[in-house]
Design an enzyme around this catalytic site. Structure first.
Site, PDB file in Angstrom:
ATOM      1  CG  HIS A 157      -2.014  -1.059   1.090  1.00 19.41           C
ATOM      2  ND1 HIS A 157      -3.304  -0.770   0.731  1.00 19.41           N
ATOM      3  CD2 HIS A 157      -1.968  -2.401   1.233  1.00 19.41           C
ATOM      4  CE1 HIS A 157      -4.008  -1.892   0.682  1.00 19.41           C
ATOM      5  NE2 HIS A 157      -3.226  -2.894   0.987  1.00 19.41           N
ATOM      6  CG  ASP A 365       0.125   9.100   0.657  1.00 19.36           C
ATOM      7  OD1 ASP A 365       0.106   7.916   1.022  1.00 19.36           O
ATOM      8  OD2 ASP A 365      -0.651   9.971   1.101  1.00 19.36           O
TER       9      ASP A 365
HETATM   10  C1  G6P Z   1      -1.233   3.055   6.151  1.00 16.31           C
HETATM   11  C2  G6P Z   1      -0.724   1.645   5.952  1.00 16.31           C
HETATM   12  C3  G6P Z   1      -1.707   0.632   6.530  1.00 16.31           C
HETATM   13  C4  G6P Z   1      -2.039   0.994   7.973  1.00 16.31           C
HETATM   14  C5  G6P Z   1      -2.566   2.429   8.036  1.00 16.31           C
HETATM   15  C6  G6P Z   1      -2.862   2.891   9.462  1.00 16.31           C
HETATM   16  O1  G6P Z   1      -2.314   3.294   5.329  1.00 16.31           O
HETATM   17  O2  G6P Z   1      -0.469   1.381   4.590  1.00 16.31           O
HETATM   18  O3  G6P Z   1      -1.159  -0.672   6.478  1.00 16.31           O
HETATM   19  O4  G6P Z   1      -2.967   0.094   8.519  1.00 16.31           O
HETATM   20  O5  G6P Z   1      -1.592   3.293   7.486  1.00 16.31           O
HETATM   21  O6  G6P Z   1      -1.726   2.738  10.281  1.00 16.31           O
HETATM   22  P1  G6P Z   1      -1.758   1.869  11.593  1.00 16.31           P
HETATM   23  O7  G6P Z   1      -0.341   1.769  12.061  1.00 16.31           O
HETATM   24  O8  G6P Z   1      -2.625   2.638  12.536  1.00 16.31           O
HETATM   25  O9  G6P Z   1      -2.349   0.509  11.239  1.00 16.31           O
END
Ligand code: G6P
Length: 465
Positions: A157, A365
């Site tokens: 992602h 990003d």
């Molecule tokens: C990004 C990453 C995700 C992640 C999200 C939120 O979008 O690509 O994998 O879940 O951030 O971050 P967190 O550490 O709160 O899961």
């Protein structure tokens, strides 16, 4: 029909989809899991003193979810450590913030092995496994070591970093080599894909075939770009729901004929929030006549607050917002409304619709779905203008936005000025072109293209494990 097994660190299948707080990705994967009678596997978000591998199994609105608790040491070394202090900054071009500690790498490998060991007994021979994001890069290798022969795909992602940065990571070759245990590697954009392929050519003496198959380490893996999108119909329904409309009315009334500019981002240094506030300050400075006609609503939920770089940044951002407000506010006007909270999807849709400009200015990003949501929420007769960083993956598809270099406060200032004074016909023309992209590459298309490519990739690799 094969079952689909989705694996991700954070399992975001909504308990109550009608509550409207789940994101598009969670809804799209949940819909696929219902269709393929699958399972969503990952970390529960909870800790337990000693790892047992015991599964928490639940049904979330027709989606089977299996999660496992981790030890505090795993959370420190794997999640806060290697995932968020090493890979996240490195993948976002911030080697100045990247921590290179051995214990993090060991914790990352151990936790991935643990995930693989817990998942393996749940698998059936026909299952198709789809692993998400940088937390779980070596997991296919661990599953293969346990004898798993199923099709396994990976989707990143985040951005993939330039080779010159990736080589600063100790054991970078080992990490990349482990990716050849997948059947398909998916990236958000052609740019990130190209950087991955270049690494393999230069650092591993590999070859990239015209169909995207990459050969190195005596093996091969299919690769491709799959730009993620939003659930357009779901988002429009949220916008037009009673709460979406009410939020729009509330924001319009609160704006009191001023133009609202909106930014919505997790508190993260990759989002360029400090640079954005400085660019907005520059705009206030450059345009005294527009000054009290605008305000910036910056919605920034706190994220990863156990990591020190995030704590530091939070303090700096609060000081900056306070300084700009102190310098420019009047008795009945404040230039920045800075909020550390989340909103439901329907409320966000209402907020976006009421905003004359959307400021989406990350320094780096993977894709950025706020850009797509902002466009989808607009009134076709009187749309707002998207100001988008050229370093967001979304810029590859959204060239009709006002593309900016987020490091330059002058460029940001000019783009804000241009957005707020853009004639209606031009806004409509740009919006139509952007909306077509948002519609044509929605989240269902992303999911279906990926799953189809995974099925096809594994056929051409048959017998190679
Ligand atoms: C990004 C990453 C995700 C992640 C999200 C939120 O979008 O690509 O994998 O879940 O951030 O971050 P967190 O550490 O709160 O899961």
């Amino acid at each position: 029909m094969s079952r689909l097994i989705v694996v991700s660190n954070r399992v975001s299948a909504p308990k109550d989809p009608a509550a409207g707080s789940a994101g598009g990705l969670a809804m799209a994967l949940s819909a696929a899991l219902r269709k393929y009678e699958g399972l969503w596997f990952g970390w529960s978000g909870e800790t337990v003193e000693h790892f047992t591998g015991e599964l928490n199994i639940e049904d979330r609105a027709g989606v089977a979810v299996a999660t496992v608790d981790l030890e505090p040491q795993d959370v420190d070394e794997y999640y806060n450590g290697y995932a968020n202090k090493t890979l996240w900054p490195l993948f976002h071009h911030r080697i100045d913030l990247t921590a290179y500690e051995r214990s993090y790498g060991e914790g990352y490998e151990r936790t991935n092995r643990r995930f693989a060991e817990v998942l393996q007994p749940l698998l059936q021979p026909d299952d198709v496994i789809w692993i998400h994001d940088y937390h779980m890069i070596p997991m296919a290798r661990d599953l293969r070591r346990l004898g798993v022969k199923n099709r396994i795909g990976f989707f990143l992602h985040t951005p993939w970093p330039a080779r010159q940065l990736l080589v600063t990571l100790p054991h970078h070759r080992r990490l990349v080599e482990s990716m050849f245990d997948f059947d398909l590697l998916g990236f958000q954009t052609r740019e990130w894909l190209g950087l991955f392929q270049r690494y393999v050519e230069v650092e591993a003496g590999g070859k990239v075939r015209a169909d995207g198959r990459v050969e190195a380490f005596g093996r091969s893996v299919q690769t491709g770009a799959f730009p993620i999108g939003i659930d357009v119909d779901g988002f429009l329904a949220a916008r037009d729901s009673p709460l979406g409309r009410r939020t729009y009315d509330r924001m319009s009334a609160s704006a009191a004929f001023r133009s609202m500019i909106v930014g919505v981002d997790r508190l993260d240094y990759s989002k360029g929030l400090e640079q954005r506030l400085l660019g907005y300050e520059q705009f206030l400075e450059d345009n005294p006549q527009l000054r009290s006609e605008v305000f910036l609503l910056q919605v920034t939920p706190i994220s990863r607050d156990e990591v020190d770089t995030y704590q530091d940044m939070r303090v700096r951002l609060e000081a900056l917002a306070g300084r700009v407000n102190g310098a420019y506010a009047d008795m009945d006007w404040q230039p920045i409304r800075y909020l550390n909270r989340t909103f439901r999807r329907d409320q966000l849709a209402g907020i976006y619709r009421a905003a004359k400009a959307g400021l989406v200015t990350p320094l780096r990003d993977g894709m950025n779905l706020v850009a797509k949501e902002y466009v989808a929420a607009q009134d076709p007769e009187d749309p707002g203008v998207l100001i988008l960083s050229r370093f967001a993956g979304a810029a590859e598809q959204m060239g009709e936005a006002l593309l900016v270099n987020p490091f330059s406060r002058e460029e940001l200032s000019e783009a804000i000025q241009k957005a707020l004074t853009m004639p209606r016909e031009e806004r409509i023309r740009k919006w139509k072109a952007l909306m077509k992209v948002v519609r044509d590459t929605d989240v269902a298309r992303w999911r279906d293209d990926y799953v189809q490519a995974l099925m096809a990739a594994s056929q051409s690799k048959e017998g190679s494990h």
